[in-house]
Scaffold this motif. Structure first.
Motif, PDB file in Angstrom:
ATOM      1  N   SER A  12       0.830  -1.207   0.000  1.00 50.95           N
ATOM      2  CA  SER A  12       0.000   0.000   0.000  1.00 50.95           C
ATOM      3  C   SER A  12       0.864   1.256   0.000  1.00 50.95           C
ATOM      4  O   SER A  12       0.609   2.205  -0.747  1.00 50.95           O
ATOM      5  N   ARG A  13       1.924   1.261   0.842  1.00 54.76           N
ATOM      6  CA  ARG A  13       2.840   2.411   0.878  1.00 54.76           C
ATOM      7  C   ARG A  13       3.562   2.579  -0.452  1.00 54.76           C
ATOM      8  O   ARG A  13       3.746   3.697  -0.934  1.00 54.76           O
ATOM      9  N   ARG A  14       3.973   1.440  -1.035  1.00 52.57           N
ATOM     10  CA  ARG A  14       4.673   1.508  -2.315  1.00 52.57           C
ATOM     11  C   ARG A  14       3.768   2.059  -3.406  1.00 52.57           C
ATOM     12  O   ARG A  14       4.177   2.921  -4.200  1.00 52.57           O
ATOM     13  N   ASN A  15       2.525   1.582  -3.451  1.00 52.07           N
ATOM     14  CA  ASN A  15       1.580   2.063  -4.466  1.00 52.07           C
ATOM     15  C   ASN A  15       1.282   3.548  -4.271  1.00 52.07           C
ATOM     16  O   ASN A  15       1.192   4.305  -5.242  1.00 52.07           O
ATOM     17  N   ARG A  16       1.142   3.945  -2.996  1.00 55.76           N
ATOM     18  CA  ARG A  16       0.896   5.360  -2.723  1.00 55.76           C
ATOM     19  C   ARG A  16       2.095   6.200  -3.153  1.00 55.76           C
ATOM     20  O   ARG A  16       1.932   7.288  -3.724  1.00 55.76           O
ATOM     21  N   GLY A  17       3.309   5.693  -2.881  1.00 52.72           N
ATOM     22  CA  GLY A  17       4.504   6.408  -3.286  1.00 52.72           C
ATOM     23  C   GLY A  17       4.586   6.570  -4.789  1.00 52.72           C
ATOM     24  O   GLY A  17       4.967   7.634  -5.291  1.00 52.72           O
ATOM     25  N   ILE A  18       4.229   5.527  -5.533  1.00 52.06           N
ATOM     26  CA  ILE A  18       4.245   5.605  -7.000  1.00 52.06           C
ATOM     27  C   ILE A  18       3.249   6.642  -7.494  1.00 52.06           C
ATOM     28  O   ILE A  18       3.544   7.428  -8.404  1.00 52.06           O
ATOM     29  N   VAL A  19       2.067   6.669  -6.874  1.00 50.08           N
ATOM     30  CA  VAL A  19       1.047   7.649  -7.263  1.00 50.08           C
ATOM     31  C   VAL A  19       1.540   9.069  -6.978  1.00 50.08           C
ATOM     32  O   VAL A  19       1.410   9.975  -7.810  1.00 50.08           O
ATOM     33  N   VAL A  20       2.122   9.266  -5.780  1.00 45.76           N
ATOM     34  CA  VAL A  20       2.612  10.594  -5.401  1.00 45.76           C
ATOM     35  C   VAL A  20       3.706  11.058  -6.359  1.00 45.76           C
ATOM     36  O   VAL A  20       3.692  12.203  -6.840  1.00 45.76           O
ATOM     37  N   MET A  21       4.661  10.175  -6.659  1.00 45.47           N
ATOM     38  CA  MET A  21       5.746  10.541  -7.572  1.00 45.47           C
ATOM     39  C   MET A  21       5.230  10.841  -8.973  1.00 45.47           C
ATOM     40  O   MET A  21       5.720  11.755  -9.645  1.00 45.47           O
ATOM     41  N   THR A  22       4.224  10.091  -9.400  1.00 46.02           N
ATOM     42  CA  THR A  22       3.627  10.348 -10.716  1.00 46.02           C
ATOM     43  C   THR A  22       2.969  11.721 -10.761  1.00 46.02           C
ATOM     44  O   THR A  22       3.132  12.481 -11.727  1.00 46.02           O
ATOM     45  N   VAL A  23       2.230  12.049  -9.700  1.00 45.78           N
ATOM     46  CA  VAL A  23       1.544  13.352  -9.634  1.00 45.78           C
ATOM     47  C   VAL A  23       2.565  14.487  -9.638  1.00 45.78           C
ATOM     48  O   VAL A  23       2.408  15.481 -10.371  1.00 45.78           O
ATOM     49  N   ILE A  24       3.621  14.365  -8.820  1.00 51.22           N
ATOM     50  CA  ILE A  24       4.637  15.419  -8.784  1.00 51.22           C
ATOM     51  C   ILE A  24       5.341  15.529 -10.133  1.00 51.22           C
ATOM     52  O   ILE A  24       5.632  16.632 -10.614  1.00 51.22           O
ATOM     53  N   GLY A  25       5.603  14.386 -10.768  1.00 53.33           N
ATOM     54  CA  GLY A  25       6.219  14.407 -12.095  1.00 53.33           C
ATOM     55  C   GLY A  25       5.361  15.132 -13.115  1.00 53.33           C
ATOM     56  O   GLY A  25       5.870  15.914 -13.928  1.00 53.33           O
ATOM     57  N   VAL A  26       4.051  14.900 -13.064  1.00 56.53           N
ATOM     58  CA  VAL A  26       3.135  15.593 -13.969  1.00 56.53           C
ATOM     59  C   VAL A  26       3.142  17.099 -13.681  1.00 56.53           C
ATOM     60  O   VAL A  26       3.137  17.926 -14.601  1.00 56.53           O
ATOM     61  N   LEU A  27       3.171  17.462 -12.395  1.00 58.78           N
ATOM     62  CA  LEU A  27       3.215  18.885 -12.031  1.00 58.78           C
ATOM     63  C   LEU A  27       4.497  19.548 -12.531  1.00 58.78           C
ATOM     64  O   LEU A  27       4.475  20.712 -12.954  1.00 58.78           O
ATOM     65  N   ILE A  28       5.605  18.811 -12.492  1.00 54.75           N
ATOM     66  CA  ILE A  28       6.865  19.352 -13.019  1.00 54.75           C
ATOM     67  C   ILE A  28       6.740  19.606 -14.524  1.00 54.75           C
ATOM     68  O   ILE A  28       7.188  20.639 -15.041  1.00 54.75           O
ATOM     69  N   ILE A  29       6.126  18.665 -15.240  1.00 62.47           N
ATOM     70  CA  ILE A  29       5.942  18.836 -16.686  1.00 62.47           C
ATOM     71  C   ILE A  29       5.061  20.044 -16.975  1.00 62.47           C
ATOM     72  O   ILE A  29       5.348  20.856 -17.879  1.00 62.47           O
ATOM     73  N   VAL A  30       3.983  20.201 -16.194  1.00 62.46           N
ATOM     74  CA  VAL A  30       3.092  21.349 -16.372  1.00 62.46           C
ATOM     75  C   VAL A  30       3.846  22.650 -16.101  1.00 62.46           C
ATOM     76  O   VAL A  30       3.748  23.619 -16.865  1.00 62.46           O
ATOM     77  N   ALA A  31       4.611  22.686 -14.985  1.00 63.19           N
ATOM     78  CA  ALA A  31       5.393  23.881 -14.666  1.00 63.19           C
ATOM     79  C   ALA A  31       6.451  24.148 -15.732  1.00 63.19           C
ATOM     80  O   ALA A  31       6.731  25.307 -16.074  1.00 63.19           O
ATOM     81  N   PHE A  32       7.045  23.078 -16.264  1.00 61.28           N
ATOM     82  CA  PHE A  32       8.047  23.197 -17.328  1.00 61.28           C
ATOM     83  C   PHE A  32       7.438  23.882 -18.553  1.00 61.28           C
ATOM     84  O   PHE A  32       8.015  24.824 -19.113  1.00 61.28           O
ATOM     85  N   ILE A  33       6.262  23.415 -18.952  1.00 60.41           N
ATOM     86  CA  ILE A  33       5.590  23.978 -20.132  1.00 60.41           C
ATOM     87  C   ILE A  33       5.202  25.438 -19.878  1.00 60.41           C
ATOM     88  O   ILE A  33       5.404  26.314 -20.731  1.00 60.41           O
ATOM     89  N   PHE A  34       4.658  25.702 -18.691  1.00 61.03           N
ATOM     90  CA  PHE A  34       4.245  27.059 -18.353  1.00 61.03           C
ATOM     91  C   PHE A  34       5.446  27.995 -18.310  1.00 61.03           C
ATOM     92  O   PHE A  34       5.393  29.138 -18.771  1.00 61.03           O
ATOM     93  N   SER A  35       6.572  27.500 -17.760  1.00 66.50           N
ATOM     94  CA  SER A  35       7.760  28.325 -17.627  1.00 66.50           C
ATOM     95  C   SER A  35       8.340  28.709 -18.988  1.00 66.50           C
ATOM     96  O   SER A  35       8.941  29.781 -19.128  1.00 66.50           O
ATOM     97  N   MET A  36       8.177  27.854 -19.987  1.00 69.26           N
ATOM     98  CA  MET A  36       8.685  28.181 -21.320  1.00 69.26           C
ATOM     99  C   MET A  36       7.949  29.366 -21.930  1.00 69.26           C
ATOM    100  O   MET A  36       8.473  30.037 -22.825  1.00 69.26           O
ATOM    101  N   ASN A  37       6.730  29.640 -21.464  1.00 68.69           N
ATOM    102  CA  ASN A  37       5.943  30.752 -21.996  1.00 68.69           C
ATOM    103  C   ASN A  37       6.180  32.062 -21.249  1.00 68.69           C
ATOM    104  O   ASN A  37       5.716  33.112 -21.692  1.00 68.69           O
ATOM    105  N   ILE A  38       6.871  31.973 -20.104  1.00 67.59           N
ATOM    106  CA  ILE A  38       7.028  33.131 -19.228  1.00 67.59           C
ATOM    107  C   ILE A  38       8.379  33.788 -19.448  1.00 67.59           C
ATOM    108  O   ILE A  38       9.409  33.121 -19.551  1.00 67.59           O
ATOM    109  N   GLY A  39       8.371  35.119 -19.510  1.00 68.48           N
ATOM    110  CA  GLY A  39       9.612  35.867 -19.653  1.00 68.48           C
ATOM    111  C   GLY A  39       9.327  37.289 -20.087  1.00 68.48           C
ATOM    112  O   GLY A  39       8.168  37.693 -20.276  1.00 68.48           O
ATOM    113  N   TYR A  40      10.411  38.038 -20.227  1.00 69.05           N
ATOM    114  CA  TYR A  40      10.271  39.439 -20.642  1.00 69.05           C
ATOM    115  C   TYR A  40       9.593  39.527 -22.008  1.00 69.05           C
ATOM    116  O   TYR A  40       8.769  40.413 -22.253  1.00 69.05           O
TER     117      TYR A  40
END
Length: 344
Positions: A12-40
Motif C-alpha cells: 500500500s505504501r509503495r503504491n501510494r509512493g508511486i502515485v505521489v511521484m507520478t503526480v509530482i512528475g506531472v506537475l513538473i511537466i506542467v510547470a516546465f511547459i508554463f515556464s517556457m511561456n514566461i519571460g520578458y
C-alpha cells in the motif's frame, strides 16, 4: 496473518509512493511547459510548440533554446540535488532541521566559488566545468569542519549540536564573503551580489553539462544506499548491532550530500531551504522509508525550484526576483514552524 498484513501495508505504501511521484512528475511537466511561456518576451503556447519543432523564428529559437530551456533544466536539476542532499543530512543526523544551507555547506561552496570568480573570468569554457569541483572542495572542507566541531568521542553527533555548529560556521563564512566583496571591482561585485541572492546565473547549456554528471551519478548512488539510511535511522547502537559500519557509511553519505549541494550551488547561487522543504514534504506524502523518500524528495525539490524560478521571472516583469528570495519567502516561515515543533 500478521505477516500478510505487513506485506499488504508495504504494498500500500509503495503504491501510494508511486502515485505521489507520478503526480509530482506531472506537475513538473506542467510547470516546465508554463515556464517556457514566461519571460520578458512573451511566447504563446502555439509559438513555443512551433519553436520546439523547428518552425519558429530565429528570435524565438534563440529565446527558447539558448535562454529559457537551459535555465529551466538547471532549476529542476538543482532542486533535485539540494533536496536529496537535505534528505541525506536529515537521515544521517536524525535531525529534522538539517539542510545544506542551514548547516553552512552551501556557504562553504559559495566562498570557494567567490574566491575563484575574484581571480578568474567566468566567461571561458574551462571555469564552467571547474566550478562544481571547486564548490565541492569548499563544501567538503566546511562539512569536515562542522563534523569535527560537532562530534564528541563518547556521544557521537548530537542533532542539536550539529545544527548550532552549522549555523555558527555559516555565519563566519558569510562574514568572510562580505569582507571579500569589498575588494571586488564593480562588475564582479554585481555578479557576486546576484549570486548571493540566489539568482540562477548558469543559464546556458555549458552549465547544464557541468552539473548533469554530478546529479546523474550521485542520485542513483544515494538511492542505492537507501537501505543503509533506513538502518542508520534506527540509531548508532542498533545499526552497529545489525552489522552496519556506522561511521564509514555516515561519511560516505555525507560526502554524497556535500557533492550534490556543492555542485548545485556552483551553478545556482546561494539558494537555501530547498533541502529543508523538499524532504519534509516528501516524508509527509510517502513516509520515512528512503526507497520512496529519496526519489520523492528529488521530485519535490525540482518542482519547488522550477515554480520559484518561474514566479521570480513573472511576478515583477520586466524586473526579476532572484529564485533564492522566492524560496526563502516560502522556506523561512516553514523553518520557524519546524523549529517551534522541535523537541530538542
Amino acid at each position: 496473518m500478521e505477516s500478510v498484513q505487513v506485506i499488504s501495508a508495504h504494498r500500500s505504501r509503495r503504491n501510494r509512493g508511486i502515485v505521489v511521484m507520478t503526480v509530482i512528475g506531472v506537475l513538473i511537466i506542467v510547470a516546465f511547459i508554463f515556464s517556457m511561456n514566461i519571460g520578458y518576451i512573451r511566447m504563446s503556447p502555439l509559438e513555443v510548440t512551433k519553436t520546439l519543432f523547428g518552425m519558429g523564428t530565429e528570435k524565438q529559437s534563440l529565446i527558447l533554446f539558448d535562454f529559457r530551456l537551459p535555465r529551466i533544466v538547471i532549476s529542476v536539476l538543482v532542486g533535485a540535488g539540494l533536496a536529496v542532499s537535505g534528505c541525506i543530512l536529515q537521515g544521517v543526523s536524525r535531525n529534522a532541521l538539517a539542510d545544506p544551507g542551514i548547516l553552512g555547506i552551501n556557504a562553504g561552496a559559495g566562498l570557494m566559488v567567490m574566491l575563484f570568480i575574484s581571480f578568474y573570468p567566468t566567461t571561458t569554457a574551462a571555469p564552467v566545468f571547474l566550478l562544481p569541483v571547486l564548490a565541492l572542495v569548499g563544501a567538503g572542507l566546511t562539512a569536515l569542519l562542522i563534523y569535527t566541531l560537532a562530534y564528541k568521542r563518547h556521544e557521537g553527533i548530537s542533532p542539536t549540536r550539529l545544527v548550532l555548529t552549522g549555523i555558527a560556521v555559516a555565519a563566519g563564512i558569510s562574514a568572510a564573503m562580505i569582507v571579500l566583496t569589498l575588494r571586488l571591482d564593480p562588475d564582479k561585485y554585481q555578479f557576486v551580489a546576484t549570486w548571493l541572492a540566489g539568482s540562477i546565473w548558469g543559464t546556458n547549456w555549458k552549465f547544464v553539462l557541468a552539473l548533469l554528471p554530478w546529479i546523474s551519478v550521485l542520485l542513483p548512488f544515494v538511492f542505492y544506499k537507501a537501505r543503509v539510511m533506513n538502518v542508520l535511522n534506527l540509531g548508532d547502537q542498533t545499526a552497529a548491532g545489525l552489522g552496519a559500519p556506522v561511521e564509514k557509511e555516515r561519511l560516505i553519505l555525507l560526502a554524497a550530500a556535500v557533492g550534490l549541494a556543492g555542485s548545485s550551488v556552483a551553478v545556482s547561487g546561494g539558494i537555501g531551504f530547498v533541502g529543508l522543504i523538499g524532504p519534509h514534504l516528501a516524508r509527509r506524502l510517502v513516509g520515512p522509508k528512503h526507497q520512496l523518500l529519496i526519489p520523492t524528495s528529488a521530485l519535490a525539490g525540482g518542482l519547488l525550484m522550477i515554480v520559484a524560478d518561474t514566479i521570480g521571472r513573472w511576478i515583477l516583469q520586466p524586473s526579476e526576483i532572484p529564485t533564492g528570495i522566492v524560496v526563502a519567502v516560502i522556506g523561512a516561515p516553514y523553518f520557524l514552524y519546524l523549529l517551534a515543533r522541535s523537541k530538542t
